[in-house]
Design an enzyme around this catalytic site. Structure first.
Site, short mmCIF file in Angstrom:
data_model
loop_
_atom_site.label_atom_id
_atom_site.label_comp_id
_atom_site.label_asym_id
_atom_site.label_seq_id
_atom_site.Cartn_x
_atom_site.Cartn_y
_atom_site.Cartn_z
N ASP A 132 25.55 -3.94 34.31
CA ASP A 132 24.16 -3.55 34.54
C ASP A 132 24.08 -2.05 34.78
O ASP A 132 25.07 -1.43 35.20
CB ASP A 132 23.60 -4.25 35.80
CG ASP A 132 23.31 -5.73 35.59
OD1 ASP A 132 23.34 -6.20 34.43
OD2 ASP A 132 23.06 -6.42 36.60
N MET A 133 22.91 -1.48 34.56
CA MET A 133 22.73 -0.05 34.87
C MET A 133 21.93 0.09 36.17
O MET A 133 20.91 -0.57 36.34
CB MET A 133 22.02 0.66 33.73
CG MET A 133 22.00 2.17 33.88
SD MET A 133 23.65 2.93 34.01
CE MET A 133 24.12 3.09 32.28
N GLN A 164 18.56 2.28 29.94
CA GLN A 164 17.18 2.22 30.42
C GLN A 164 16.29 3.16 29.62
O GLN A 164 16.51 4.37 29.61
CB GLN A 164 17.15 2.63 31.90
CG GLN A 164 17.98 1.71 32.79
CD GLN A 164 18.52 2.42 34.03
OE1 GLN A 164 18.86 3.60 33.98
NE2 GLN A 164 18.60 1.70 35.14
N ARG A 185 22.54 -3.66 26.19
CA ARG A 185 21.29 -4.34 26.57
C ARG A 185 20.28 -3.21 26.83
O ARG A 185 20.52 -2.35 27.66
CB ARG A 185 21.45 -5.17 27.85
CG ARG A 185 20.10 -5.66 28.39
CD ARG A 185 20.15 -6.11 29.85
NE ARG A 185 21.02 -7.25 30.04
CZ ARG A 185 21.69 -7.46 31.18
NH1 ARG A 185 21.59 -6.61 32.20
NH2 ARG A 185 22.48 -8.50 31.29
N GLY A 189 14.00 -0.15 32.72
CA GLY A 189 14.52 0.55 33.90
C GLY A 189 13.76 0.15 35.15
O GLY A 189 12.53 0.13 35.13
N THR A 227 13.30 -7.60 27.80
CA THR A 227 11.91 -7.29 28.17
C THR A 227 11.07 -8.56 28.17
O THR A 227 11.38 -9.51 27.46
CB THR A 227 11.28 -6.25 27.21
OG1 THR A 227 10.00 -5.89 27.71
CG2 THR A 227 11.18 -6.74 25.79
N ARG A 290 11.77 -7.01 41.65
CA ARG A 290 10.90 -7.87 40.84
C ARG A 290 9.45 -7.80 41.34
O ARG A 290 8.52 -7.81 40.56
CB ARG A 290 11.38 -9.34 40.88
CG ARG A 290 12.79 -9.56 40.39
CD ARG A 290 13.00 -9.29 38.91
NE ARG A 290 13.16 -7.94 38.46
CZ ARG A 290 14.28 -7.19 38.55
NH1 ARG A 290 15.37 -7.68 39.10
NH2 ARG A 290 14.31 -5.97 38.10
#
Ligand code: FDA
Length: 307
Positions: A132-133, A164, A185, A189, A227, A290
């Protein structure tokens, strides 16, 4: 809107709120909206269910910014177990991890060595580790580590990274990753970044996403488009049709608990869909990011708390 996002992203970084929330049974119940449970077996059951509906999974054992090597090694042990359980159960799933969960704040060499071993393990099982970034302080080192690991013969295609679209630098990173044959992926961001290095408006982020998405789709490498943005997904579908790109040569990726209707309809239309399934005790920062993405989520949670 952007103020709302900033407030929630700042809250996601609060240590005291995090301690309080992760120990509260009520907050834990509410977090179930986006988190697949606390234990690996709960997450594996969710994974089976997702597979039953034709969706692949990427499993994430939640955690970030660990402050000791013991903690980093303990996080890695969970990931080794996840890879083994996925293989034993014959699940259609890979794993996603964060470098700060593997000791990045203690030194890039700590994280690199741990993720090297994990990626070698994934390779022996014909599986895959997605890195993951995180925030921009880690971008350069993350790209560097994944590039080096990808170059190792015992790992090869078993490791990939996230980029991102909100960062100015990402266009050059995408070119570099494609040239190296590394799986990407693409996401918009989720962190708070200064306007000196990132697009501030949604329309600019979206435009950059679409531009990079097209570059990835024509690269001949298997990438993930992460997305829930229906307008962008429609543009991806139109581009793929126009270019005669095979639907099985890329995948859409979405988060557990978000837009399941859209996930289902894409599967029915013959597209590949992978769901990001997070689990574990350390759910607070993930959960708050989220909420930051959508005011309606915060309202939904507030209503449930008062009910
Ligand atoms: P956008 O935020 O514009 O939302 C478009 C529409 O999607 C909204 O109108 C709404 O309908 C729906 N939606 C979006 N977010 C929602 C939410 N939280 N709840 C309900 N509906 C929502 N980020 C990062 O920095 N590093 C990473 O490694 C990853 N990894 C990652 C993996 C996967 C599989 C996904 C899907 C996303 C990430 N992200 C990430 C998060 C990403 O950067 C971004 O914050 C979210 O995906 C939200 O952006 P969208 O592209 O969905 O668009």
């Amino acid at each position: 809107m952007s103020l709302f996002r900033d407030v929630f992203i700042s809250l996601s970084e609060s240590r005291s709120l995090r301690r309080f929330a992760e120990n509260s049974s009520l907050a834990r119940k509410v977090s179930g909206r986006f988190v697949a449970g606390v234990t690996l077996s709960e997450a594996l059951a969710v994974c089976q269910e997702e597979n039953r509906h034709g969706r692949s999974v990427t499993l994430d054992a939640l955690g970030e910014n660990v402050q000791s090597e013991e903690h980093a090694e303990a996080s890695a042990a969970v990931y080794h177990l996840m890879l083994d359980r996925i293989a034993e159960m014959g699940l259609d799933a890979n794993v996603s991890l964060k470098l700060t969960q593997m000791g990045m704040d203690l030194g890039t060499d700590v994280a690199e060595s741990i993720v090297r071993t994990l990626s070698e393990h994934a390779q022996t099982l014909n599986n895959f580790v997605r890195v993951d970034m995180e925030g921009s302080a880690y971008t350069q080192d993350t790209i560097g580590i994944v590039t080096r690991l990808h170059g190792a013969p015992a790992i090869g295609g078993s490791v990939g990274v996230v980029v991102q679209a909100y960062l100015f630098r990402t266009e050059a990173d995408v070119d570099h990753l494609i040239a190296k044959g590394i799986r990407v992926r693409l996401c918009k961001g989720a962190y708070k970044e200064p306007e000196t290095i990132a697009f501030a408006s949604k329309s600019d982020v979206d435009a950059n996403y679409v531009k990079l998405m097209k570059r990835l789709l024509t690269s001949g490498i298997f990438h993930g488009l992460a997305t829930h943005d229906e307008a962008i997904i429609e543009q991806a579908k139109a581009f793929v049709a126009e270019q005669g790109i095979d639907r099985s040569s890329f995948e859409f990726q979405m988060l557990y608990g978000i837009r399941r209707d859209l996930q289902d309809s894409l599967v029915k239309q013959g597209y590949r869909v992978r769901v990001y399934v997070p689990f574990g005790e350390e759910w607070y920062p993930y959960f708050m990011r989220r909420l930051a993405e959508r005011p309606a989520n915060a309202l939904f949670i507030a209503k449930n708390l008062f009910r």
